[in-house]
Each structure stands twice: as structure tokens, then as C-alpha cells.
Write a protein that holds these residues in place. Structure first.
Motif, PDB file in Angstrom:
ATOM      1  N   MET A   1       0.836  -1.176   0.000  1.00 27.64           N
ATOM      2  CA  MET A   1       0.000   0.000   0.000  1.00 27.64           C
ATOM      3  C   MET A   1       0.881   1.238   0.000  1.00 27.64           C
ATOM      4  SD  MET A   1      -2.918   0.900   2.718  1.00 27.64           S
ATOM      5  CE  MET A   1      -3.960   2.269   2.448  1.00 27.64           C
ATOM      6  N   ALA A   2       0.495   2.253  -0.788  1.00 25.36           N
ATOM      7  CA  ALA A   2       1.265   3.489  -0.887  1.00 25.36           C
ATOM      8  C   ALA A   2       0.760   4.503   0.131  1.00 25.36           C
ATOM      9  CB  ALA A   2       1.146   4.056  -2.287  1.00 25.36           C
ATOM     10  N   THR A   3       1.696   5.290   0.650  1.00 20.27           N
ATOM     11  CA  THR A   3       1.322   6.325   1.589  1.00 20.27           C
ATOM     12  C   THR A   3       1.319   7.676   0.876  1.00 20.27           C
ATOM     13  OG1 THR A   3       3.614   6.612   2.295  1.00 20.27           O
ATOM     14  CG2 THR A   3       2.270   5.093   3.565  1.00 20.27           C
ATOM     15  N   THR A   4       0.535   8.607   1.386  1.00 21.14           N
ATOM     16  CA  THR A   4       0.424   9.919   0.769  1.00 21.14           C
ATOM     17  C   THR A   4       1.669  10.741   1.046  1.00 21.14           C
ATOM     18  OG1 THR A   4      -1.946   9.836   1.078  1.00 21.14           O
ATOM     19  CG2 THR A   4      -1.009  11.970   0.624  1.00 21.14           C
ATOM     20  N   ASN A   5       2.159  11.399   0.014  1.00 17.10           N
ATOM     21  CA  ASN A   5       3.311  12.274   0.102  1.00 17.10           C
ATOM     22  C   ASN A   5       2.789  13.698  -0.028  1.00 17.10           C
ATOM     23  OD1 ASN A   5       5.636  13.741  -0.324  1.00 17.10           O
ATOM     24  ND2 ASN A   5       6.579  12.193  -1.605  1.00 17.10           N
ATOM     25  N   LYS A   6       3.029  14.553   0.945  1.00 15.77           N
ATOM     26  CA  LYS A   6       2.459  15.898   0.937  1.00 15.77           C
ATOM     27  C   LYS A   6       3.464  16.977   0.557  1.00 15.77           C
ATOM     28  CE  LYS A   6      -1.137  14.658   4.117  1.00 15.77           C
ATOM     29  NZ  LYS A   6      -1.878  14.892   5.301  1.00 15.77           N
ATOM     30  N   LYS A   7       4.558  16.610  -0.093  1.00 13.20           N
ATOM     31  CA  LYS A   7       5.543  17.594  -0.533  1.00 13.20           C
ATOM     32  C   LYS A   7       4.983  18.387  -1.703  1.00 13.20           C
ATOM     33  CE  LYS A   7       9.507  14.821   0.806  1.00 13.20           C
ATOM     34  NZ  LYS A   7      10.704  14.137   0.360  1.00 13.20           N
ATOM     35  N   ILE A   8       5.479  19.628  -1.858  1.00 14.89           N
ATOM     36  CA  ILE A   8       5.087  20.444  -3.000  1.00 14.89           C
ATOM     37  C   ILE A   8       6.345  20.967  -3.695  1.00 14.89           C
ATOM     38  CG2 ILE A   8       2.863  21.134  -2.037  1.00 14.89           C
ATOM     39  CD1 ILE A   8       4.173  23.871  -1.387  1.00 14.89           C
ATOM     40  N   THR A   9       6.187  21.405  -4.924  1.00 15.78           N
ATOM     41  CA  THR A   9       7.291  21.974  -5.683  1.00 15.78           C
ATOM     42  C   THR A   9       7.513  23.415  -5.231  1.00 15.78           C
ATOM     43  OG1 THR A   9       6.717  20.587  -7.571  1.00 15.78           O
ATOM     44  CG2 THR A   9       8.087  22.508  -8.020  1.00 15.78           C
ATOM     45  N   SER A  10       8.756  23.775  -4.958  1.00 11.47           N
ATOM     46  CA  SER A  10       9.077  25.144  -4.545  1.00 11.47           C
ATOM     47  C   SER A  10       8.937  26.099  -5.734  1.00 11.47           C
ATOM     48  CB  SER A  10      10.509  25.216  -4.008  1.00 11.47           C
ATOM     49  OG  SER A  10      11.431  25.032  -5.068  1.00 11.47           O
ATOM     50  N   ALA A  11       8.847  27.380  -5.449  1.00 12.77           N
ATOM     51  CA  ALA A  11       8.715  28.390  -6.505  1.00 12.77           C
ATOM     52  C   ALA A  11       9.943  28.380  -7.420  1.00 12.77           C
ATOM     53  CB  ALA A  11       8.524  29.767  -5.886  1.00 12.77           C
ATOM     54  N   LYS A  12      11.120  28.208  -6.841  1.00  8.49           N
ATOM     55  CA  LYS A  12      12.361  28.190  -7.617  1.00  8.49           C
ATOM     56  C   LYS A  12      12.380  26.994  -8.573  1.00  8.49           C
ATOM     57  CE  LYS A  12      17.374  28.294  -6.836  1.00  8.49           C
ATOM     58  NZ  LYS A  12      18.424  28.307  -5.818  1.00  8.49           N
ATOM     59  N   THR A  13      11.981  25.843  -8.084  1.00  9.74           N
ATOM     60  CA  THR A  13      11.958  24.637  -8.917  1.00  9.74           C
ATOM     61  C   THR A  13      10.839  24.719  -9.944  1.00  9.74           C
ATOM     62  OG1 THR A  13      12.913  23.357  -7.116  1.00  9.74           O
ATOM     63  CG2 THR A  13      11.879  22.114  -8.883  1.00  9.74           C
TER      64      THR A  13
END
Length: 85
Positions: A1-13
Motif C-alpha cells: 500500500m502506498a502512503t500519501t506524500n504531501k511535498k510540494i514543488t518550490s517556486a524556484k523549482t
């Protein structure tokens, strides 16, 4: 089972991903990874698909890829679904 990843892309990236998408010399795998990273800017519920994660992995392994594309690919890969142990 996969877990949720709550990371987001930064403005610079996100800016690097946008430039990668706009470049005419960028390959399809780089553009796939960049599009995934860009779509996840300010969107913690979105996750990188298996296809985009595979493309991002290949972009990171390719020695010909620009630092800009690798940055976007790294962001996309970091936001992929994590497998639970």
C-alpha cells in the motif's frame, strides 16, 4: 500500500520546470518530469504518477540532461507515492 506524500514543488523549482517545458531542445522524458513537478506547485494532494516517476528517474541518470531539468525531475521524484513497508 502506498502512503500519501504531501511535498510540494518550490517556486524556484517551478520556474526551472517551466523553463524546461518551454525549451525546444528538451527531451520528452525531461518534459514529462517537469510537467509533473510544475503541476504539484502549491498542490500537496497531487502526487507524481508511476510513468512520470520513471521518466524523472531516467532524466536524473542521463549525463546529457541540464541541471535545470534534473532539478525539476528531482522534485517530481520526491513527490512520488511512497511504498509502505
Amino acid at each position: 500500500m502506498a502512503t500519501t506524500n504531501k511535498k510540494i514543488t518550490s517556486a524556484k523549482t517551478a520556474t526551472k520546470a517551466s523553463k524546461t517545458l518551454a525549451s525546444k531542445s528538451t527531451g520528452s522524458k525531461s518534459k514529462t518530469a517537469a510537467a509533473s513537478a510544475l503541476s504539484q506547485a502549491k498542490a500537496p494532494k497531487k502526487q507524481t504518477s508511476t510513468k512520470a516517476a520513471s521518466a524523472a528517474s531516467k532524466v536524473l541518470q542521463d549525463g546529457r540532461t541540464s541541471k535545470q531539468s534534473k532539478s525539476a525531475a528531482g522534485s517530481a521524484l520526491a513527490q512520488a507515492k511512497k511504498k509502505s513497508k
